[in-house]
Enzyme design. Structure first.
Site, PDB file in Angstrom:
ATOM      1  N   HIS A   1       2.581   9.617  46.239  1.00  0.00           N
ATOM      2  CA  HIS A   1       2.355   8.276  45.694  1.00  0.00           C
ATOM      3  C   HIS A   1       2.864   7.250  46.718  1.00  0.00           C
ATOM      4  CE1 HIS A   1       1.885   5.905  41.696  1.00  0.00           C
ATOM      5  NE2 HIS A   1       1.884   5.034  42.708  1.00  0.00           N
ATOM      6  N   LEU A   2       1.930   6.584  47.339  1.00  0.00           N
ATOM      7  CA  LEU A   2       2.222   5.613  48.406  1.00  0.00           C
ATOM      8  C   LEU A   2       3.272   4.589  47.961  1.00  0.00           C
ATOM      9  CD1 LEU A   2       1.275   4.444  51.205  1.00  0.00           C
ATOM     10  CD2 LEU A   2      -0.326   3.035  49.887  1.00  0.00           C
ATOM     11  N   HIS A   3       4.238   4.304  48.823  1.00  0.00           N
ATOM     12  CA  HIS A   3       5.233   3.268  48.516  1.00  0.00           C
ATOM     13  C   HIS A   3       5.806   2.699  49.799  1.00  0.00           C
ATOM     14  CE1 HIS A   3       7.280   7.171  48.683  1.00  0.00           C
ATOM     15  NE2 HIS A   3       8.380   6.537  49.090  1.00  0.00           N
ATOM     16  N   LEU A   4       6.096   1.410  49.771  1.00  0.00           N
ATOM     17  CA  LEU A   4       6.750   0.739  50.897  1.00  0.00           C
ATOM     18  C   LEU A   4       8.201   0.469  50.547  1.00  0.00           C
ATOM     19  CD1 LEU A   4       3.605  -0.138  51.195  1.00  0.00           C
ATOM     20  CD2 LEU A   4       4.531  -1.865  52.742  1.00  0.00           C
TER      21      LEU A   4
END
Ligand SMILES: [Zn+2]
Length: 168
Positions: free
Chosen positions: A127-130
């Site tokens: 799950h993409l996260h910055l």
């Protein structure tokens, strides 16, 4: 066991649990999807702000007080999977997160960015996260080498209050 090892141990446990849930193959096993589905922002779910397509959440295992994660609501792993609308809101939410950290903590600098894939250091690559977190001159180097510890001067609920108040 030194404090540094203790922190590393917690992180390891967290990452291992997330990975096993991912292997089971259910979206319910994704910690970020659970947070995204957990309702409006509160100190309990750690969500500082949520929009239609993205949200900003406190990292439960921070490298520093005020460590925020910005992520799409939708479960996706690749930057290239973002729609134009998701990409635009992800960027504006990241900008707002940096502004909130700046207002709340007045740091010397900010680390902002993403680890894409496990080989790049992502704990939850599915799950993409910055990340956006405040930094102070000499913070990690000094504490890690001299004291073997990271500085956590406040609890997560306190950090949540502070960032919600600072969010524009
Ligand atoms: Zn997810």
């Amino acid at each position: 066991m030194g404090l540094e090892q203790l922190w590393a141990g917690w992180r390891h446990e967290y990452v291992t649990a997330a990975t096993e849930a991912e292997r089971r193959g259910t979206d319910g096993g994704c910690v970020f999807c659970r947070i995204a589905e957990s309702g409006p922002p509160s100190a309990d779910n750690g969500v500082v702000w949520r929009g239609e397509l993205t949200l900003a959440v406190l990292n439960a295992y921070p490298y520093a007080s005020g460590h925020l994660l910005v992520l799409p609501v939708r479960h996706l792993s690749e930057v290239t999977e973002l729609t134009e609308d998701e990409a635009a809101e992800l960027w504006s939410t990241t900008r707002a997160a940096v502004a909130a950290i700046t207002a709340a903590y007045v740091p010397d600098g900010i680390n902002m960015g993403a680890n894409l894939g496990r080989a790049a250091g992502a704990g939850i690559p599915a799950h993409l996260h910055l990340h956006a977190l405040p930094r102070w001159s000499g913070d990690t180097n000094f504490m890690t080498s001299v004291a073997g510890a990271r500085v956590m001067p406040e609890s997560l609920p306190v950090a949540w209050e502070r960032l919600v108040a600072a969010w524009d």
